[in-house]
Design a protein around this motif. Structure first.
Motif, PDB file in Angstrom:
ATOM      1  N   GLY A  32       0.828  -1.204   0.000  1.00 54.68           N
ATOM      2  CA  GLY A  32       0.000   0.000   0.000  1.00 54.68           C
ATOM      3  C   GLY A  32       0.858   1.248   0.000  1.00 54.68           C
ATOM      4  N   HIS A  34       0.155   5.363   0.632  1.00 58.05           N
ATOM      5  CA  HIS A  34      -0.824   6.401   0.940  1.00 58.05           C
ATOM      6  C   HIS A  34      -0.794   7.501  -0.126  1.00 58.05           C
ATOM      7  CE1 HIS A  34      -3.695   8.330   3.375  1.00 58.05           C
ATOM      8  NE2 HIS A  34      -2.927   9.277   3.839  1.00 58.05           N
ATOM      9  N   ASN A  84      -5.252  -2.516   0.191  1.00 64.19           N
ATOM     10  CA  ASN A  84      -4.478  -2.334   1.430  1.00 64.19           C
ATOM     11  C   ASN A  84      -5.366  -1.676   2.484  1.00 64.19           C
ATOM     12  OD1 ASN A  84      -3.065  -0.035   3.103  1.00 64.19           O
ATOM     13  ND2 ASN A  84      -1.490  -1.578   2.814  1.00 64.19           N
ATOM     14  N   THR A  86      -4.798  -0.028   5.869  1.00 66.59           N
ATOM     15  CA  THR A  86      -3.844   0.489   6.855  1.00 66.59           C
ATOM     16  C   THR A  86      -4.627   0.924   8.091  1.00 66.59           C
ATOM     17  OG1 THR A  86      -2.339   1.222   5.118  1.00 66.59           O
ATOM     18  CG2 THR A  86      -2.023   2.175   7.297  1.00 66.59           C
ATOM     19  N   LYS A 136       1.017  -7.309   7.124  1.00 67.43           N
ATOM     20  CA  LYS A 136       2.365  -6.726   7.091  1.00 67.43           C
ATOM     21  C   LYS A 136       2.702  -6.151   8.452  1.00 67.43           C
ATOM     22  CE  LYS A 136       3.004  -2.952   4.672  1.00 67.43           C
ATOM     23  NZ  LYS A 136       2.917  -2.191   3.434  1.00 67.43           N
ATOM     24  N   GLU A 161      12.493  -0.107   5.632  1.00 69.48           N
ATOM     25  CA  GLU A 161      11.236   0.137   4.925  1.00 69.48           C
ATOM     26  C   GLU A 161      10.913   1.628   4.780  1.00 69.48           C
ATOM     27  OE1 GLU A 161       7.508  -0.321   6.933  1.00 69.48           O
ATOM     28  OE2 GLU A 161       6.509  -1.091   5.151  1.00 69.48           O
ATOM     29  N   GLY A 162      10.551   2.041   3.569  1.00 63.81           N
ATOM     30  CA  GLY A 162      10.006   3.378   3.383  1.00 63.81           C
ATOM     31  C   GLY A 162       8.645   3.438   4.053  1.00 63.81           C
ATOM     32  N   GLY A 192      13.944  -1.990   1.936  1.00 63.10           N
ATOM     33  CA  GLY A 192      15.253  -1.836   1.312  1.00 63.10           C
ATOM     34  C   GLY A 192      15.441  -2.657   0.055  1.00 63.10           C
ATOM     35  N   GLY A 213       8.055  -0.884  -2.195  1.00 62.63           N
ATOM     36  CA  GLY A 213       7.354   0.393  -2.319  1.00 62.63           C
ATOM     37  C   GLY A 213       8.256   1.452  -2.930  1.00 62.63           C
ATOM     38  N   SER A 214       9.353   1.751  -2.250  1.00 57.19           N
ATOM     39  CA  SER A 214      10.204   2.877  -2.659  1.00 57.19           C
ATOM     40  C   SER A 214      10.677   2.773  -4.112  1.00 57.19           C
ATOM     41  CB  SER A 214      11.422   2.967  -1.733  1.00 57.19           C
ATOM     42  OG  SER A 214      11.009   3.234  -0.420  1.00 57.19           O
TER      43      SER A 214
END
Ligand code: FMN
Length: 342
Positions: A32, A34, A84, A86, A136, A161-162, A192, A213-214
């Motif tokens: 996910g 945001h 997702n 959250t 997660k 993690e981002g 990462g 994600g990143s």
């Protein structure tokens, strides 16, 4: 004998319990995101054979959320995609969660990624509707609890993690190795990970896939200003920093002026979220960074994996490059094994 005649084929080596559970070709999840995890990028990764999750919390109304699920269904031509969920630590911020689940089922979605707090309240409704839940979390203990609560798979993220890696100061691969000793469920690791060789390493570890994600922040379909994407393309492994650790709410973010301003306030003793004013608000990030391209003007979730980004390109191309590199790394490992003395 040719190593490949006896070893796993490049395709089978990437098949895991996760690909079987979710019905996907590649063991890659786009978690996910945001404000950014909407139908465009999710459909692109799904069409490329991976899995993505539309971030329910991103939408201003339930109608907007439903419309985006419909758009994603059209873009994927009926392939499964996920949502997702959250969860917030503040209960009043979770009041729409039952609607997010109900609308997902009404629109034919049955795959869910949960994050943020315990999945206890989600397992029943999701399983009753015939859904699958990947939870997660940032620590092995939380992962073990999630398994006991009945989730279908666990995504375990490390401090790289981002976004919100929690207070647990362990890396993705340390978390993953410990979790594999204690879990029976399919295990995804993340934090990462931005290259195919890391995906191969995750599989070699025994994980069933990765959550990312990143690395996807520069995807053409991500609805953020190109100025931000160019900034990430130009960056390296030092592109991120952490803020709000002093409040027990560690957040890994782009190392920009806003992050440094938050760090200065923390050093001066700021002790609650209100002390940072609108600096840390996601509405500020959306308007000033994502929409206007003022890359220094807000806090952007990002981890060092952003440093692997080398071009603004379609998400499907990023998936294809990751998969090709992961296969090459698996082949190299298999070749090395075969080359060992008996
Ligand atoms: C910009 C951005 C926004 C994110 N927003 C969310 C979110 O709303 N919910 C969530 O569960 N995870 C969120 N994440 C975390 C990702 O889903 C994923 O777990 C993470 O990016 C994996 O680590 P990596 O960034 O090192 O690849 C976000 C990550 C980024 C980079």
């Amino acid at each position: 004998m040719d190593a490949r005649a006896t070893g796993p084929t490049p395709d089978s080596v990437l098949q895991t319990r996760l690909t079987a559970l979710l019905g996907i070709r590649h063991p890659i999840l786009l978690g996910g995101m945001h404000h950014l995890g909407t139908s465009g990028v999710v459909a692109a990764v799904v069409n490329a054979g991976a899995m993505g999750f539309i971030t329910a919390r991103s939408f201003e109304s339930l109608d907007d959320y439903r419309a985006d699920l419909r758009r994603c269904r059209t873009l994927t031509g009926g392939l499964p995609f996920g949502v997702n969920l959250t969860m917030s630590r503040r209960e009043d911020y979770n009041r729409l969660v039952p609607d997010w689940i109900r609308i997902a089922f009404e629109e034919g979605v049955r795959l869910f990624e949960s994050a943020g707090s315990s999945p206890e309240a989600l397992v029943g409704p999701i399983h009753d509707g015939g859904g699958i839940l990947v939870h997660k979390c940032p620590s092995v203990r939380h992962a073990v609890t999630a398994q006991r609560l009945g989730v279908d798979a666990v995504a375990l993220v490390g401090l790289e993690e981002g976004g919100h890696p929690g207070a647990n100061q362990l890396s993705a691969f340390v978390n993953g190795a410990f979790a594999l000793e204690r879990l029976d469920l399919p295990l995804v690791i993340g934090g990462g990970i931005g290259s195919g060789r890391q995906i191969a390493a995750a599989l070699a570890l025994g994980a069933d896939g990765v959550v990312m994600g990143s690395r996807f922040m520069v995807a053409s379909e991500i609805a953020a200003h190109d100025a931000l994407k160019h900034r990430i393309v130009a960056s390296d492994e030092h592109c991120s920093t952490t803020i709000l650790g002093s409040l027990g709410d560690t957040w890994r973010v782009l190392a920009n002026d806003s992050a440094r301003a938050v760090q200065r306030l923390e050093a001066q003793g700021a002790s609650d979220h209100a002390a940072f004013g609108d600096l840390i608000l996601s509405s500020r990030t959306r308007q000033r960074v994502y929409q206007r391209g003022e890359v220094e003007a807000g806090i952007v979730s990002l981890g060092p994996a952003g440093g692997f980004a080398d071009a603004i390109e379609p998400a499907g191309r990023i998936v294809a490059r990751l998969v090709a590199d992961a296969r090459a790394a698996c082949d190299a490992l298999a070749g090395r094994r075969v080359g060992l003395p008996a």
